[in-house]
Design a protein around this motif. Structure first.
Motif, PDB file in Angstrom:
ATOM      1  N   LEU A  77       0.828  -1.209   0.000  1.00 34.34           N
ATOM      2  CA  LEU A  77       0.000   0.000   0.000  1.00 34.34           C
ATOM      3  C   LEU A  77       0.862   1.258   0.000  1.00 34.34           C
ATOM      4  O   LEU A  77       0.591   2.219  -0.728  1.00 34.34           O
ATOM      5  CB  LEU A  77      -0.927  -0.024   1.219  1.00 34.34           C
ATOM      6  CG  LEU A  77      -2.055  -1.063   1.183  1.00 34.34           C
ATOM      7  CD1 LEU A  77      -2.816  -1.059   2.494  1.00 34.34           C
ATOM      8  CD2 LEU A  77      -3.003  -0.808   0.018  1.00 34.34           C
ATOM      9  N   VAL A  78       1.909   1.293   0.844  1.00 31.11           N
ATOM     10  CA  VAL A  78       2.805   2.453   0.880  1.00 31.11           C
ATOM     11  C   VAL A  78       3.478   2.667  -0.474  1.00 31.11           C
ATOM     12  O   VAL A  78       3.599   3.804  -0.963  1.00 31.11           O
ATOM     13  CB  VAL A  78       3.854   2.270   2.000  1.00 31.11           C
ATOM     14  CG1 VAL A  78       4.909   3.358   1.928  1.00 31.11           C
ATOM     15  CG2 VAL A  78       3.180   2.279   3.363  1.00 31.11           C
ATOM     16  N   ALA A  79       3.893   1.594  -1.101  1.00 30.09           N
ATOM     17  CA  ALA A  79       4.539   1.708  -2.413  1.00 30.09           C
ATOM     18  C   ALA A  79       3.580   2.254  -3.453  1.00 30.09           C
ATOM     19  O   ALA A  79       3.944   3.097  -4.288  1.00 30.09           O
ATOM     20  CB  ALA A  79       5.085   0.349  -2.829  1.00 30.09           C
ATOM     21  N   ILE A  80       2.316   1.795  -3.411  1.00 28.11           N
ATOM     22  CA  ILE A  80       1.325   2.272  -4.389  1.00 28.11           C
ATOM     23  C   ILE A  80       1.057   3.765  -4.198  1.00 28.11           C
ATOM     24  O   ILE A  80       1.004   4.539  -5.162  1.00 28.11           O
ATOM     25  CB  ILE A  80       0.044   1.449  -4.266  1.00 28.11           C
ATOM     26  CG1 ILE A  80       0.287   0.004  -4.747  1.00 28.11           C
ATOM     27  CG2 ILE A  80      -1.080   2.068  -5.077  1.00 28.11           C
ATOM     28  CD1 ILE A  80      -0.864  -0.931  -4.511  1.00 28.11           C
ATOM     29  N   VAL A  81       0.853   4.213  -2.925  1.00 26.52           N
ATOM     30  CA  VAL A  81       0.586   5.632  -2.650  1.00 26.52           C
ATOM     31  C   VAL A  81       1.765   6.493  -3.081  1.00 26.52           C
ATOM     32  O   VAL A  81       1.611   7.549  -3.708  1.00 26.52           O
ATOM     33  CB  VAL A  81       0.272   5.822  -1.148  1.00 26.52           C
ATOM     34  CG1 VAL A  81       0.189   7.310  -0.802  1.00 26.52           C
ATOM     35  CG2 VAL A  81      -1.037   5.124  -0.794  1.00 26.52           C
ATOM     36  N   THR A  82       2.997   6.060  -2.751  1.00 32.51           N
ATOM     37  CA  THR A  82       4.195   6.812  -3.158  1.00 32.51           C
ATOM     38  C   THR A  82       4.304   6.929  -4.669  1.00 32.51           C
ATOM     39  O   THR A  82       4.627   7.995  -5.220  1.00 32.51           O
ATOM     40  CB  THR A  82       5.442   6.125  -2.590  1.00 32.51           C
ATOM     41  OG1 THR A  82       5.315   5.999  -1.161  1.00 32.51           O
ATOM     42  CG2 THR A  82       6.693   6.921  -2.907  1.00 32.51           C
ATOM     43  N   TRP A  83       4.004   5.842  -5.349  1.00 37.16           N
ATOM     44  CA  TRP A  83       4.077   5.856  -6.820  1.00 37.16           C
ATOM     45  C   TRP A  83       3.072   6.815  -7.422  1.00 37.16           C
ATOM     46  O   TRP A  83       3.377   7.563  -8.357  1.00 37.16           O
ATOM     47  CB  TRP A  83       3.851   4.440  -7.319  1.00 37.16           C
ATOM     48  CG  TRP A  83       3.856   4.330  -8.821  1.00 37.16           C
ATOM     49  CD1 TRP A  83       4.917   4.306  -9.654  1.00 37.16           C
ATOM     50  CD2 TRP A  83       2.687   4.231  -9.648  1.00 37.16           C
ATOM     51  NE1 TRP A  83       4.521   4.191 -10.957  1.00 37.16           N
ATOM     52  CE2 TRP A  83       3.138   4.142 -10.979  1.00 37.16           C
ATOM     53  CE3 TRP A  83       1.319   4.209  -9.390  1.00 37.16           C
ATOM     54  CZ2 TRP A  83       2.266   4.049 -12.048  1.00 37.16           C
ATOM     55  CZ3 TRP A  83       0.444   4.101 -10.465  1.00 37.16           C
ATOM     56  CH2 TRP A  83       0.920   4.017 -11.778  1.00 37.16           C
ATOM     57  N   ARG A  84       1.856   6.847  -6.872  1.00 33.66           N
ATOM     58  CA  ARG A  84       0.818   7.728  -7.404  1.00 33.66           C
ATOM     59  C   ARG A  84       1.170   9.195  -7.159  1.00 33.66           C
ATOM     60  O   ARG A  84       0.959  10.055  -8.022  1.00 33.66           O
ATOM     61  CB  ARG A  84      -0.528   7.387  -6.776  1.00 33.66           C
ATOM     62  CG  ARG A  84      -1.027   5.978  -7.152  1.00 33.66           C
ATOM     63  CD  ARG A  84      -2.443   5.740  -6.708  1.00 33.66           C
ATOM     64  NE  ARG A  84      -3.361   6.614  -7.430  1.00 33.66           N
ATOM     65  CZ  ARG A  84      -4.696   6.580  -7.263  1.00 33.66           C
ATOM     66  NH1 ARG A  84      -5.215   5.722  -6.410  1.00 33.66           N
ATOM     67  NH2 ARG A  84      -5.464   7.391  -7.939  1.00 33.66           N
ATOM     68  N   LEU A  85       1.710   9.509  -5.947  1.00 31.18           N
ATOM     69  CA  LEU A  85       2.119  10.888  -5.668  1.00 31.18           C
ATOM     70  C   LEU A  85       3.235  11.329  -6.609  1.00 31.18           C
ATOM     71  O   LEU A  85       3.256  12.465  -7.108  1.00 31.18           O
ATOM     72  CB  LEU A  85       2.565  11.010  -4.212  1.00 31.18           C
ATOM     73  CG  LEU A  85       1.452  10.902  -3.153  1.00 31.18           C
ATOM     74  CD1 LEU A  85       2.058  10.915  -1.755  1.00 31.18           C
ATOM     75  CD2 LEU A  85       0.444  12.034  -3.304  1.00 31.18           C
ATOM     76  N   ARG A  86       4.181  10.439  -6.848  1.00 31.06           N
ATOM     77  CA  ARG A  86       5.288  10.769  -7.749  1.00 31.06           C
ATOM     78  C   ARG A  86       4.788  11.019  -9.162  1.00 31.06           C
ATOM     79  O   ARG A  86       5.219  11.967  -9.834  1.00 31.06           O
ATOM     80  CB  ARG A  86       6.314   9.638  -7.732  1.00 31.06           C
ATOM     81  CG  ARG A  86       7.537   9.905  -8.590  1.00 31.06           C
ATOM     82  CD  ARG A  86       8.539   8.781  -8.462  1.00 31.06           C
ATOM     83  NE  ARG A  86       9.014   8.696  -7.081  1.00 31.06           N
ATOM     84  CZ  ARG A  86       9.846   7.750  -6.661  1.00 31.06           C
ATOM     85  NH1 ARG A  86      10.287   6.826  -7.512  1.00 31.06           N
ATOM     86  NH2 ARG A  86      10.231   7.734  -5.389  1.00 31.06           N
TER      87      ARG A  86
END
Length: 275
Positions: free
Chosen positions: A209-218
């Motif tokens: 989940l953290v990886a997905i959120v970080t990817w979307r923000l980037r």
């Protein structure tokens, strides 16, 4: 041979046929008389490995002083037994002698003879595996160590059987306790394993989940930067693409003239020229 008669006295042959060829293996002389000089109570005796058997040989009064022997038939000869586990007890008054074989082995199976003087009577000895009594534990499958828990022979006294039964009961309880203990330990191990697996699964889920959120923000930041760069580029291009020849320059010059009849003398007239 049953219902023997005197006419059956004579020589007999054992014949074996191999591939159509008949051959005689041995010759036997059978003498039929009203009262046999030598006989046995049973011509076939069975025993268990490790046990004992006895054979009773009978003889007539004329053979009371003859040599009594117990021999084993092998290779068409009768070998007198020299085994210390074979005992011969002669009962002169009853005109019989008893052969006792102790500590039987499977290799003791075969043909033997009650020999009195020059007369012999065959006896077949068969030694089998000992009888075993197995005890099972309810609701549990027997293990390899439980399969051979008990062995009770028919000749065991009642006191020995009771003692053996108590020993078997104690052994069964011990095995049952060990099985339940091992089952509890296995259950605990399974619970710990399941807990560890669930913890690892939750940790992996959080990381994903953290990886997905970080990817979307980037991605969102990258799209904003792209839009801003595109806007600046468009504005610069528009400014740079204007041609100096297409620009019209103008200047305004103010002239003051003398008043005329048709013009208001108090009003200023503005003249302009276009280049």
């Amino acid at each position: 041979m049953r219902n023997l008669q005197n006419k059956y006295t004579g020589d007999y042959h054992c014949i074996v046929g191999i591939e159509g060829i008949m051959s005689s293996t041995c010759e036997v002389y059978i003498k039929v008389q009203s009262a046999p000089d030598v006989s046995v109570v049973s011509s076939s005796v069975c025993g268990h490995e490790g046990g004992d058997i006895s054979v009773q040989c009978l003889y007539s009064s004329g053979y009371q002083n003859k040599v009594k022997q117990w021999c084993r038939y092998k290779d068409q000869r009768c070998y007198t037994s020299q085994n210390p586990s074979v005992l011969i007890r002669d009962d002169d008054g009853g005109r019989s002698f008893t052969v006792l074989m102790t500590g039987l082995r499977r290799t003791d199976s075969g043909w033997y003879y009650c020999s009195v003087g020059d007369l012999q009577v065959p006896v077949l000895i068969t030694v089998t595996e000992p009888k075993r009594a197995f005890t099972t534990i309810p609701a549990t499958a027997p293990s390899d160590s439980e399969a051979d828990i008990a062995m009770i022979t028919d000749s065991t006294p009642d006191t020995d059987r009771a003692e053996t039964h108590r020993s078997l009961t104690a052994a069964s309880e011990t095995v049952n306790t060990e099985i339940h203990s091992s089952t509890d330990e296995q259950n605990k191990s399974d619970v710990i394993l399941v807990t560890c697996l669930l913890s690892m699964f939750m940790l992996l889920l959080i990381v994903a989940l953290v990886a997905i959120v970080t990817w979307r923000l980037r991605k969102k930041l990258e799209r904003g930067q792209i839009r801003e760069g595109h806007f600046n580029s468009t504005r610069n291009t528009s400014s740079a693409s204007v041609d100096d020849n297409s620009v019209i320059y103008s200047s305004v010059i103010t002239f003051h003239k003398a008043p005329s009849s048709s013009v208001n003398p108090e009003t200023e007239v503005i003249y302009s020229s276009v280049k």
